[in-house]
Enzyme design. Structure first.
Site, PDB file in Angstrom:
ATOM      1  N   TYR A  19       0.853  -1.206   0.000  1.00  0.00           N
ATOM      2  CA  TYR A  19       0.000   0.000   0.000  1.00  0.00           C
ATOM      3  C   TYR A  19       0.883   1.248   0.000  1.00  0.00           C
ATOM      4  O   TYR A  19       0.652   2.205  -0.736  1.00  0.00           O
ATOM      5  CB  TYR A  19      -0.933  -0.022   1.217  1.00  0.00           C
ATOM      6  CG  TYR A  19      -1.591   1.310   1.518  1.00  0.00           C
ATOM      7  CD1 TYR A  19      -2.443   1.908   0.599  1.00  0.00           C
ATOM      8  CD2 TYR A  19      -1.338   1.973   2.721  1.00  0.00           C
ATOM      9  CE1 TYR A  19      -3.042   3.149   0.872  1.00  0.00           C
ATOM     10  CE2 TYR A  19      -1.933   3.194   2.996  1.00  0.00           C
ATOM     11  CZ  TYR A  19      -2.772   3.777   2.069  1.00  0.00           C
ATOM     12  OH  TYR A  19      -3.349   5.003   2.335  1.00  0.00           O
ATOM     13  N   SER A  25      -3.807  14.050   6.592  1.00  0.00           N
ATOM     14  CA  SER A  25      -4.722  13.673   5.516  1.00  0.00           C
ATOM     15  C   SER A  25      -6.179  13.703   5.977  1.00  0.00           C
ATOM     16  O   SER A  25      -6.483  13.370   7.131  1.00  0.00           O
ATOM     17  CB  SER A  25      -4.381  12.252   5.045  1.00  0.00           C
ATOM     18  OG  SER A  25      -5.435  11.711   4.282  1.00  0.00           O
ATOM     19  N   GLN A  78      -4.855  18.561   5.039  1.00  0.00           N
ATOM     20  CA  GLN A  78      -5.084  18.245   3.614  1.00  0.00           C
ATOM     21  C   GLN A  78      -6.543  17.878   3.412  1.00  0.00           C
ATOM     22  O   GLN A  78      -7.074  16.997   4.083  1.00  0.00           O
ATOM     23  CB  GLN A  78      -4.173  17.089   3.181  1.00  0.00           C
ATOM     24  CG  GLN A  78      -4.403  16.644   1.742  1.00  0.00           C
ATOM     25  CD  GLN A  78      -5.410  15.505   1.635  1.00  0.00           C
ATOM     26  OE1 GLN A  78      -5.435  14.630   2.487  1.00  0.00           O
ATOM     27  NE2 GLN A  78      -6.250  15.529   0.609  1.00  0.00           N
ATOM     28  N   TYR A 121      -9.511  16.481   0.937  1.00  0.00           N
ATOM     29  CA  TYR A 121     -10.138  15.933  -0.264  1.00  0.00           C
ATOM     30  C   TYR A 121     -11.518  16.557  -0.278  1.00  0.00           C
ATOM     31  O   TYR A 121     -12.288  16.395   0.683  1.00  0.00           O
ATOM     32  CB  TYR A 121     -10.243  14.414  -0.187  1.00  0.00           C
ATOM     33  CG  TYR A 121      -8.963  13.685  -0.530  1.00  0.00           C
ATOM     34  CD1 TYR A 121      -8.262  13.985  -1.696  1.00  0.00           C
ATOM     35  CD2 TYR A 121      -8.459  12.686   0.298  1.00  0.00           C
ATOM     36  CE1 TYR A 121      -7.086  13.308  -2.024  1.00  0.00           C
ATOM     37  CE2 TYR A 121      -7.292  12.000  -0.029  1.00  0.00           C
ATOM     38  CZ  TYR A 121      -6.620  12.327  -1.197  1.00  0.00           C
ATOM     39  OH  TYR A 121      -5.468  11.658  -1.523  1.00  0.00           O
ATOM     40  N   THR A 134      -6.132  18.906  -2.145  1.00  0.00           N
ATOM     41  CA  THR A 134      -5.576  17.966  -3.134  1.00  0.00           C
ATOM     42  C   THR A 134      -6.547  17.833  -4.303  1.00  0.00           C
ATOM     43  O   THR A 134      -7.731  17.565  -4.109  1.00  0.00           O
ATOM     44  CB  THR A 134      -5.331  16.590  -2.483  1.00  0.00           C
ATOM     45  OG1 THR A 134      -4.374  16.761  -1.441  1.00  0.00           O
ATOM     46  CG2 THR A 134      -4.800  15.577  -3.491  1.00  0.00           C
ATOM     47  N   ARG A 172      -4.822   0.492  -8.317  1.00  0.00           N
ATOM     48  CA  ARG A 172      -3.420   0.146  -8.025  1.00  0.00           C
ATOM     49  C   ARG A 172      -3.328  -1.367  -7.891  1.00  0.00           C
ATOM     50  O   ARG A 172      -3.949  -1.963  -7.012  1.00  0.00           O
ATOM     51  CB  ARG A 172      -2.937   0.842  -6.760  1.00  0.00           C
ATOM     52  CG  ARG A 172      -2.931   2.333  -6.924  1.00  0.00           C
ATOM     53  CD  ARG A 172      -2.173   3.096  -5.847  1.00  0.00           C
ATOM     54  NE  ARG A 172      -2.571   4.497  -5.905  1.00  0.00           N
ATOM     55  CZ  ARG A 172      -3.328   5.105  -5.001  1.00  0.00           C
ATOM     56  NH1 ARG A 172      -3.719   4.456  -3.921  1.00  0.00           N
ATOM     57  NH2 ARG A 172      -3.673   6.366  -5.159  1.00  0.00           N
ATOM     58  N   LYS A 218      -2.541  21.218  -3.993  1.00  0.00           N
ATOM     59  CA  LYS A 218      -1.556  20.140  -4.166  1.00  0.00           C
ATOM     60  C   LYS A 218      -1.963  19.257  -5.342  1.00  0.00           C
ATOM     61  O   LYS A 218      -3.114  18.817  -5.406  1.00  0.00           O
ATOM     62  CB  LYS A 218      -1.500  19.298  -2.893  1.00  0.00           C
ATOM     63  CG  LYS A 218      -0.682  18.014  -2.985  1.00  0.00           C
ATOM     64  CD  LYS A 218      -0.588  17.352  -1.610  1.00  0.00           C
ATOM     65  CE  LYS A 218       0.221  16.078  -1.614  1.00  0.00           C
ATOM     66  NZ  LYS A 218      -0.516  14.909  -2.097  1.00  0.00           N
ATOM     67  N   HIS A 269       1.395  12.892  -6.779  1.00  0.00           N
ATOM     68  CA  HIS A 269       0.882  11.945  -5.790  1.00  0.00           C
ATOM     69  C   HIS A 269       1.853  10.774  -5.615  1.00  0.00           C
ATOM     70  O   HIS A 269       1.436   9.636  -5.381  1.00  0.00           O
ATOM     71  CB  HIS A 269      -0.503  11.436  -6.219  1.00  0.00           C
ATOM     72  CG  HIS A 269      -1.481  11.300  -5.088  1.00  0.00           C
ATOM     73  ND1 HIS A 269      -2.393  12.267  -4.746  1.00  0.00           N
ATOM     74  CD2 HIS A 269      -1.701  10.283  -4.202  1.00  0.00           C
ATOM     75  CE1 HIS A 269      -3.132  11.861  -3.725  1.00  0.00           C
ATOM     76  NE2 HIS A 269      -2.718  10.663  -3.366  1.00  0.00           N
ATOM     77  N   ARG A 294       1.222   7.822  -8.062  1.00  0.00           N
ATOM     78  CA  ARG A 294       0.143   6.878  -7.708  1.00  0.00           C
ATOM     79  C   ARG A 294      -1.131   7.088  -8.506  1.00  0.00           C
ATOM     80  O   ARG A 294      -2.095   6.362  -8.306  1.00  0.00           O
ATOM     81  CB  ARG A 294      -0.174   7.024  -6.211  1.00  0.00           C
ATOM     82  CG  ARG A 294       0.917   6.469  -5.339  1.00  0.00           C
ATOM     83  CD  ARG A 294       0.798   6.932  -3.895  1.00  0.00           C
ATOM     84  NE  ARG A 294      -0.267   6.321  -3.138  1.00  0.00           N
ATOM     85  CZ  ARG A 294      -0.190   5.141  -2.546  1.00  0.00           C
ATOM     86  NH1 ARG A 294       0.906   4.425  -2.649  1.00  0.00           N
ATOM     87  NH2 ARG A 294      -1.207   4.668  -1.829  1.00  0.00           N
TER      88      ARG A 294
HETATM   89  C1  FMN Z   1       0.339   5.386   1.095  1.00  0.00           C
HETATM   90  C2  FMN Z   1       0.080   6.769   0.587  1.00  0.00           C
HETATM   91  C3  FMN Z   1      -1.096   7.414   0.917  1.00  0.00           C
HETATM   92  C4  FMN Z   1      -1.324   8.721   0.481  1.00  0.00           C
HETATM   93  N1  FMN Z   1      -2.457   9.383   0.886  1.00  0.00           N
HETATM   94  C5  FMN Z   1      -2.636  10.671   0.526  1.00  0.00           C
HETATM   95  C6  FMN Z   1      -3.736  11.424   1.028  1.00  0.00           C
HETATM   96  O1  FMN Z   1      -4.526  10.941   1.833  1.00  0.00           O
HETATM   97  N2  FMN Z   1      -3.875  12.705   0.606  1.00  0.00           N
HETATM   98  C7  FMN Z   1      -2.996  13.297  -0.278  1.00  0.00           C
HETATM   99  O2  FMN Z   1      -3.145  14.458  -0.631  1.00  0.00           O
HETATM  100  N3  FMN Z   1      -1.936  12.606  -0.743  1.00  0.00           N
HETATM  101  C8  FMN Z   1      -1.715  11.331  -0.352  1.00  0.00           C
HETATM  102  N4  FMN Z   1      -0.622  10.653  -0.784  1.00  0.00           N
HETATM  103  C9  FMN Z   1       0.367  11.353  -1.628  1.00  0.00           C
HETATM  104  C10 FMN Z   1       1.401  12.057  -0.730  1.00  0.00           C
HETATM  105  O3  FMN Z   1       0.834  13.131  -0.058  1.00  0.00           O
HETATM  106  C11 FMN Z   1       2.590  12.590  -1.540  1.00  0.00           C
HETATM  107  O4  FMN Z   1       2.122  13.369  -2.605  1.00  0.00           O
HETATM  108  C12 FMN Z   1       3.485  11.490  -2.050  1.00  0.00           C
HETATM  109  O5  FMN Z   1       3.641  10.469  -1.100  1.00  0.00           O
HETATM  110  C13 FMN Z   1       4.858  12.089  -2.344  1.00  0.00           C
HETATM  111  O6  FMN Z   1       5.692  11.162  -2.941  1.00  0.00           O
HETATM  112  P1  FMN Z   1       6.769  10.283  -2.146  1.00  0.00           P
HETATM  113  O7  FMN Z   1       5.996   9.266  -1.395  1.00  0.00           O
HETATM  114  O8  FMN Z   1       7.563   9.710  -3.271  1.00  0.00           O
HETATM  115  O9  FMN Z   1       7.562  11.169  -1.236  1.00  0.00           O
HETATM  116  C14 FMN Z   1      -0.368   9.363  -0.350  1.00  0.00           C
HETATM  117  C15 FMN Z   1       0.817   8.706  -0.668  1.00  0.00           C
HETATM  118  C16 FMN Z   1       1.059   7.436  -0.197  1.00  0.00           C
HETATM  119  C17 FMN Z   1       2.370   6.776  -0.532  1.00  0.00           C
END
Ligand code: FMN
Length: 388
Positions: free
Chosen positions: A34, A116, A137, A139, A165, A174, A259, A283, A286
């Site tokens: 995850y 988050s 943050q 949503y 976001t 995914r 973001k 993200h 992702r």
């Molecule tokens: C497991 C996971 C959950 C995430 N959940 C959120 C979220 O709830 N809200 C959000 O804006 N971004 C979320 N993100 C994106 C992160 O805020 C961020 O943009 C990203 O992790 C940055 O890249 P890095 O992991 O390579 O440092 C998530 C990322 C991961 C890995």
């Protein structure tokens, strides 16, 4: 101000990659996947990293670097270091108590911590743990009533900034999560139960804490016959209309950050909506596997945009040097999601501080090596010709 840094952290895990290796061993596969997963073939995730490596900086010697200033001022608040924790949903599933540990560590180190919407710890508890540094943050919900209520709660709790976001117009498919049957709310399949039993530290701490839950949004589910997972996926707006962003600007009078934008026309629209900052993000690779690396988006950002909003970056930051690479290309601060959770997965709560210490150490040494006395002075003149 920093002097020559002394290594205060556990030197068995000197870099983020070392923490990641240990986290992979200590976390059940479904939790590690995850955290680690990107979308599709995970090319955007790889591209993020490669693009950081491709930014080259030319050091300047013959100068005294015995005192280095790593501080940064963002939206009128001074932070001790120019990096922060990106929002990560379901944090306590990755490591029990992760969100509180990160919030406390961020407060102690005076760096921004972004909570988050889909956190597993209440808004109000995190505000207490990180009062001076907590950002929220959002949503964006479909319902204006829910939107108004959430913003009122965040304001009342004392959050310093609101991060909207925008890069999830549709839930991501995914493949790692699908293969592991990771479903919301968190329900153990026999495969997951086996993985948990074989990772006893994680399992015992999770048992003691209780199953992670979406504590901040569960209260908005008025139809209790609806599964929480269905409610969550129907709660957020499928693509944020500009009028809704303007509405958020009306409701939130503190620093407002968007973001996830990547296109120039979107940056201009955000500025037109009077936002204060942008986090250039894909993200963490992702959402769209064809997305450009964020450092490349930053590099091509028109200068007039950077002069109107505070520009920040995330996605692929894994070292103090990466934070400087971003700064040389115009990002006032950098964030990471996975790095901090590798720390927690590897070392538990102390891992939060370990990641901050690693970034601080690498950042300070790299500034000294570059001959730049103040982080805020690092600009494009340090870029080697091929990187500009
Ligand atoms: C497991 C996971 C959950 C995430 N959940 C959120 C979220 O709830 N809200 C959000 O804006 N971004 C979320 N993100 C994106 C992160 O805020 C961020 O943009 C990203 O992790 C940055 O890249 P890095 O992991 O390579 O440092 C998530 C990322 C991961 C890995």
């Amino acid at each position: 101000m920093s002097q020559v840094p002394s290594m205060r952290y556990d030197a068995r895990y000197p870099g983020i990659a070392d923490l990641k290796r240990r986290a992979k061993r200590r976390l059940p596969n479904f939790a590690f996947d995850y955290l680690e997963g990107g979308i599709d073939d995970e090319q955007a995730k790889r591209r993020n990293r490669q693009a950081f490596h491709d930014v080259h900086l030319t050091p300047r010697y013959l100068r005294d670097v015995s005192t280095i200033d790593t501080q940064v001022t963002l939206f009128g608040t001074q932070y001790a270091l120019p990096f922060g924790v990106s929002p990560v949903g379901l944090g306590d599933m990755l490591w029990p108590g992760a969100e509180t540990a990160l919030a406390r560590a961020a407060q102690n180190a005076r760096i921004p911590y972004v909570l988050s919407t889909f956190s597993t710890t209440p808004i109000e508890s995190i505000a207490k743990a990180a009062l001076d540094v907590c950002w929220f943050q959002l949503y964006v919900p479909r319902s204006v009533d829910i939107l108004e209520d959430m913003i009122a709660r965040v304001k009342h709790a004392g959050f310093r900034a609101l991060v909207v976001t925008v890069d999830i117009p549709v839930g991501a498919k995914r493949n790692r999560e699908l293969r592991n049957s990771l479903k919301l709310p968190f329900t153990l399949t026999p495969q997951m139960a086996w993985q948990s039993l074989t990772h006893p530290t994680w399992a015992l701490q999770t048992l003691a804490r209780g199953a992670p839950d979406f504590v901040n949004v569960a209260r908005y589910r008025t139809d209790t016959s609806q599964a929480l997972s269905d409610f969550i996926s129907s709660m957020t707006i499928p693509g944020l209309p500009v009028e809704r962003l303007r509405k958020i600007r009306e409701l939130w009078d503190g620093p407002l950050i968007v973001k996830g934008l990547q296109a120039e026309e979107n940056f201009r629209t955000a500025i037109d909506c009077n936002v204060d900052g942008i986090i250039i993000s894909n993200h963490g690779g992702r959402q769209l596997d064809a997305a450009p690396a964020t450092i490349d988006t930053l590099r091509s950002l028109p200068k007039d945009i950077a002069s109107q909003v505070t520009v920040m970056i995330d996605s692929g930051v894994r070292s103090g040097l990466d934070i400087l690479r971003g700064k040389a290309l115009g990002a006032q601060a950098a964030f990471s999601g996975r790095s901090f959770y590798y720390g927690l997965g590897a070392l538990g709560a102390p891992g939060a501080t370990q990641v901050i210490d690693i970034f601080r150490d690498e950042l300070t040494r790299s500034l000294m090596q570059l001959g730049c006395l103040r982080f805020e002075d690092l600009d494009s003149s340090w870029l080697a010709n091929s990187s500009g």
